[in-house]
Design a protein around this motif. Structure first.
Motif, mmCIF file in Angstrom:
data_model
loop_
_atom_site.group_PDB
_atom_site.id
_atom_site.type_symbol
_atom_site.label_atom_id
_atom_site.label_comp_id
_atom_site.label_asym_id
_atom_site.label_seq_id
_atom_site.Cartn_x
_atom_site.Cartn_y
_atom_site.Cartn_z
ATOM 1 N N ALA A 204 5.488 -11.471 2.967
ATOM 2 C CA ALA A 204 6.250 -10.397 2.414
ATOM 3 C C ALA A 204 5.752 -9.156 2.487
ATOM 4 O O ALA A 204 4.420 -9.146 2.440
ATOM 5 C CB ALA A 204 6.713 -10.625 0.703
ATOM 6 N N ALA A 205 6.094 -8.066 2.216
ATOM 7 C CA ALA A 205 5.560 -6.598 2.305
ATOM 8 C C ALA A 205 6.214 -5.676 1.411
ATOM 9 O O ALA A 205 7.369 -5.779 1.072
ATOM 10 C CB ALA A 205 5.395 -6.061 3.789
ATOM 11 N N ALA A 206 5.412 -4.908 0.912
ATOM 12 C CA ALA A 206 6.065 -3.843 -0.039
ATOM 13 C C ALA A 206 5.187 -2.383 0.434
ATOM 14 O O ALA A 206 4.289 -2.109 0.273
ATOM 15 C CB ALA A 206 5.679 -3.812 -1.500
ATOM 16 N N SER A 207 6.096 -1.580 1.239
ATOM 17 C CA SER A 207 5.644 -0.401 1.790
ATOM 18 C C SER A 207 6.134 0.905 0.889
ATOM 19 O O SER A 207 7.399 1.075 0.757
ATOM 20 C CB SER A 207 6.298 -0.017 3.241
ATOM 21 O OG SER A 207 5.785 1.156 3.744
ATOM 22 N N GLN A 208 5.103 1.503 0.327
ATOM 23 C CA GLN A 208 5.353 2.639 -0.354
ATOM 24 C C GLN A 208 4.808 4.067 0.205
ATOM 25 O O GLN A 208 3.839 4.235 0.714
ATOM 26 C CB GLN A 208 4.617 2.397 -1.624
ATOM 27 C CG GLN A 208 4.826 1.036 -2.732
ATOM 28 C CD GLN A 208 3.613 0.793 -3.277
ATOM 29 O OE1 GLN A 208 3.323 1.546 -4.431
ATOM 30 N NE2 GLN A 208 2.779 -0.156 -3.243
ATOM 31 N N ARG A 209 5.781 5.159 -0.094
ATOM 32 C CA ARG A 209 5.501 6.353 0.291
ATOM 33 C C ARG A 209 4.721 6.286 1.483
ATOM 34 O O ARG A 209 3.728 7.084 1.888
ATOM 35 C CB ARG A 209 4.728 7.167 -0.916
ATOM 36 C CG ARG A 209 3.473 6.587 -0.882
ATOM 37 C CD ARG A 209 3.000 7.377 -2.331
ATOM 38 N NE ARG A 209 1.574 7.167 -2.725
ATOM 39 C CZ ARG A 209 0.944 5.860 -3.394
ATOM 40 N NH1 ARG A 209 2.057 5.125 -3.681
ATOM 41 N NH2 ARG A 209 -0.201 5.899 -3.610
ATOM 42 N N GLY B 149 0.800 -1.211 -0.183
ATOM 43 C CA GLY B 149 0.086 -0.143 0.009
ATOM 44 C C GLY B 149 0.781 1.290 -0.060
ATOM 45 O O GLY B 149 1.984 0.977 0.271
ATOM 46 N N GLY B 150 0.242 2.424 -0.406
ATOM 47 C CA GLY B 150 1.128 3.675 -0.425
ATOM 48 C C GLY B 150 0.172 4.629 0.332
ATOM 49 O O GLY B 150 -0.752 4.823 0.447
ATOM 50 N N SER B 151 1.242 5.542 0.888
ATOM 51 C CA SER B 151 0.526 6.778 1.644
ATOM 52 C C SER B 151 -0.021 6.109 2.966
ATOM 53 O O SER B 151 0.682 5.574 3.777
ATOM 54 C CB SER B 151 -0.215 7.734 1.038
ATOM 55 O OG SER B 151 -0.280 8.808 1.491
ATOM 56 N N TYR B 152 -1.164 6.473 3.197
ATOM 57 C CA TYR B 152 -1.822 5.604 4.391
ATOM 58 C C TYR B 152 -1.543 4.354 4.242
ATOM 59 O O TYR B 152 -1.394 3.548 5.085
ATOM 60 C CB TYR B 152 -3.253 5.897 4.333
ATOM 61 C CG TYR B 152 -4.137 4.941 5.216
ATOM 62 C CD1 TYR B 152 -3.965 5.310 6.763
ATOM 63 C CD2 TYR B 152 -4.817 4.067 4.855
ATOM 64 C CE1 TYR B 152 -4.672 4.716 7.539
ATOM 65 C CE2 TYR B 152 -5.631 3.258 5.684
ATOM 66 C CZ TYR B 152 -5.351 3.309 7.076
ATOM 67 O OH TYR B 152 -6.198 2.730 7.923
ATOM 68 N N GLY B 153 -1.907 3.568 3.004
ATOM 69 C CA GLY B 153 -1.465 2.250 2.607
ATOM 70 C C GLY B 153 -0.227 1.839 3.291
ATOM 71 O O GLY B 153 -0.039 0.624 3.597
ATOM 72 N N GLY B 154 0.657 2.852 2.716
ATOM 73 C CA GLY B 154 2.085 2.407 3.085
ATOM 74 C C GLY B 154 2.352 2.686 4.881
ATOM 75 O O GLY B 154 3.130 1.678 5.419
ATOM 76 N N PHE B 155 1.719 3.303 5.613
ATOM 77 C CA PHE B 155 1.652 3.460 6.962
ATOM 78 C C PHE B 155 1.080 2.122 7.603
ATOM 79 O O PHE B 155 1.540 1.396 8.509
ATOM 80 C CB PHE B 155 0.755 4.580 7.396
ATOM 81 C CG PHE B 155 -0.082 4.356 8.827
ATOM 82 C CD1 PHE B 155 0.976 4.746 10.039
ATOM 83 C CD2 PHE B 155 -0.988 3.743 9.057
ATOM 84 C CE1 PHE B 155 0.159 4.565 11.365
ATOM 85 C CE2 PHE B 155 -1.713 3.599 10.427
ATOM 86 C CZ PHE B 155 -0.748 3.858 11.468
#
Length: 666
Positions: free
Chosen positions: A544-549, A524-530
């Motif tokens: 596995a995880a992919a944390s974006q912005r 997820g990105g932004s809040y999804g990254g949070f």
């Protein structure tokens, strides 16, 4: 039909800015497409004959991103086409060159040159234009200087290029640069004298402006500040004859989303006083009587977002989602998982005009037709016309996706996550699905948090489905489309929203037996990254995880990002001084020592919304505690990487995430 390919991102078309001609017989819009080889977007103007519904390409220099109707058959647009002009801009000179082109063909010709870098422009009359442009309080205005003085100023600017002097907050803006003492200022340009007249002062930032039908008044929405920008705006009227500016509605500080003249003596505007739910609070509509000098809320019971917040990674360009026509306001709303077009009169009576699922991304209204850029379930943008309540698709730019690619349709899932709380989500099956196989899956968490997932086309999800993954996603509490109370998670980040997402994950695994519960990734990105950062510190169920912005530390975000000082306090009901413990309790970094999940971090160098320091901290924490992790920084990109990033960078982003999941989930 074939599976989606990673370079399909370079083949999609994006539409924006649709607007009828003055006689309403034609409409112009901008068509954007990617050039992966040049790593940029190519934008050109297209014309629609409204009656015949035929459309054709008008310009071909690949750089026409905005336009203005000059009359019934002529359009003006800004561009830099000559090498000598490009060199002047490179050397620091300021101007905007407008070209004029006839919609029936022929070459564009130089029309108007104004010595400011214009952001937005409107026509008062053939001799007078009003516009906004950046004003820098640290520099002299070039248009006021003679040649010798201008040369000195340009040399002085070069001498200062290695320094930044910061005197206020916010001091920078996402994807831009340092902004201290910079404002969007309102100017008037007089063609006959070639003179520019500054209208607003050096501390006022103009967000929007509109001209009344009689061309005697200008409505201005602005924010004036020194040292610290507040999050409330000012509504003002400029009398063009006298140059006098009068503030309106001063006794009610509000955040304004839209304002325009709806009649000679009335202004209709959308605003929020933010008293109940802060930044998350849905706006309401008001009517302001210019004679009585008072405003009245005409939609006291309205509780929807008055814009489209339906997410997709397949949009580009700017569009208008509100328009006054006659004595009606046309506007979009986000309701549940879709956005719709509505019409409202001066009494606040609202009529819904579109009903089909999807997203209305931009509108243009005329007496005989309503045009809108829209996305329908599992489809990319096209231009639509509304006829007798029916939505008719006009263009076919992206039809090839449905005929040449295997699109996996989202399956709706609803889950009760708490007493009286039901959330909605979807599952996309892998392409070439075999019921006898077990598949890895990816949980995708949206940004915002006040946005929504719907069923419109999402490239990353379709690509992952083509790569053999199931993809699932939902709208937990904090999301848009279901009113203020549902979207309010201030002070609750990582609690009720995390609970909703985990219960949705449980339901998806239980209901869809083809998903291998031991091979699930999260991104997820932004809040999804949070939320991705939060998840890996609170559960080991994801492989596995992919944390974006992302956001990892609310304390550091407060003082380092363009919105941090007001967003962090609003969303957490705390500052580093009155309740630092609360900010730390809701920071994923606090729980990073518990993480075991291999995590990829993706961040952009110019992301000043969620600054790259957020990713650095989480990446360092995982490495320190022996968790496999990797960080990829994208130069020349900002918070919008996945949406409007350069074509090569968007492809690289998707490639990196996919390869990370392949490594751990295959």
């Amino acid at each position: 039909m074939e599976n989606f390919k990673i370079d399909d991102l370079g083949k999609y078309k994006y539409l924006s800015g649709v607007k009828h001609s003055l006689d309403e017989k034609h409409a112009c819009f901008v068509l954007h497409e990617s050039s992966v080889e040049e790593n940029k977007y190519l934008s050109n103007l297209w014309i629609l004959d409204v009656e015949s519904e035929k459309y054709y390409k008008l310009t071909s220099f690949d750089s026409e991103r905005s336009f203005l109707w000059l009359d019934n058959e002529n359009i003006i647009f800004p561009d830099v086409r000559e090498d000598k002009d490009k060199e002047k801009l490179k050397n620091g000179e300021e101007f905007t060159q407008y070209y004029k082109i006839n919609i029936h063909g022929g070459e564009a010709e130089k029309f108007l040159r104004i010595n400011k870098g214009i952001s937005s422009i409107k026509i008062i009359d053939e001799n007078t234009y009003i516009f906004t442009a950046e004003y820098n309080g640290n520099q002299k205005e070039l248009y006021l200087l003679g040649d010798e003085e201008k040369d000195k100023e340009l040399k002085a600017r070069k001498e200062e290029k290695d320094y930044e002097v910061l005197e206020e907050i916010p001091f920078w803006t996402n994807g831009g640069t340092f902004t201290s003492r910079k404002r969007e200022r309102l100017y008037i340009y007089h063609v006959d004298t070639d003179k520019i007249e500054a209208i607003t002062d050096e501390y006022t930032n103009v967000g929007a402006f509109e001209i009344n039908k009689a061309k005697t008044k200008v409505l201005i929405i602005s924010n004036s500040f020194k040292n610290k920008m507040e999050i409330v705006d000012t509504m003002s009227i400029l009398e063009l004859e006298t140059g006098k500016i009068e503030k309106l509605n001063e006794e009610n500080p509000m955040a304004y989303y839209y304002a325009n003249f709806i009649s000679e003596n009335n202004i209709i505007f959308a605003a929020s006083d933010m008293k109940k739910l802060g930044l998350n609070q849905n706006a309401k509509f008001y009517l302001f009587d210019l004679k009585a000098k008072e405003g009245t809320c005409i939609t006291p019971d309205l509780d929807v977002s008055i814009y489209s917040s339906v997410g997709s990674d397949c949009r580009y360009g700017d569009s208008s989602s509100m328009q006054v026509y006659g004595e009606y306001l046309y506007f979009t709303t986000t309701e549940d998982d879709s956005s719709f077009l509505n019409r409202m009169d001066k009494n606040g009576e609202i009529s819904k005009l579109t009903f089909d699922k999807g997203s209305v991304d931009g509108i243009s209204v005329s007496s005989s037709s309503i045009l809108f850029v829209g996305m329908k379930p599992s489809k990319l943008q096209e231009l639509f016309q509304l006829e007798n309540g029916s939505e008719k698709k006009i263009t076919t730019f992206n039809d090839w996706v449905q005929t040449e690619r295997k699109v996996s349709e989202p399956i709706e899932v609803t889950v009760e996550t708490a007493v009286g709380v039901t959330i909605k989500g979807w599952v996309i099956k892998p392409v070439d699905f075999d019921e006898n196989k077990k598949y890895p899956a990816i949980l995708d968490v949206h940004g915002g948090p006040k946005t929504v997932y719907g069923t419109v086309f999402y490239n990353e999800m379709q690509y992952w489905a083509s790569e053999g993954y199931a993809v699932f996603f939902c709208n937990p509490r904090g999301s848009d489309g279901r009113g203020d109370d549902f979207s309010d998670i201030r002070g609750k980040y990582g609690t009720i929203d995390f609970n909703d997402i985990m219960k949705f994950t449980d339901e998806v695994i239980n209901k869809f037996s083809f998903i291998d519960g031991n091979r699930i990734g999260v991104t997820g990105g932004s809040y999804g990254g949070f939320m991705t950062n939060w998840i890996i510190g609170h559960t080991d169920r994801f492989k596995a995880a992919a944390s974006q912005r992302s956001i990892s530390n609310w304390v550091s975000k407060f003082g380092t990002t363009d919105i941090g000082y007001f967003f962090v306090e609003d969303q957490n009901s705390a500052t580093p001084w009155n309740n630092q413990e609360k900010l730390w309790d809701h920071s994923p970094l606090k729980y990073a020592d518990k993480a075991k999940t291999p995590t990829l971090f993706l961040h952009s160098e110019e992301d000043y919304r969620c600054w790259i320091a957020e990713a650095f901290q989480m990446f360092t924490a995982l490495k320190y505690h022996g968790v496999d992790s990797k960080l990829i920084m994208f130069r020349g990109e900002n918070h919008e990487l996945s949406r409007s990033g350069k074509p090569k960078h968007k492809i690289r982003r998707l490639k990196e995430i996919t390869e990370w999941f392949n490594k751990y989930l295959r």
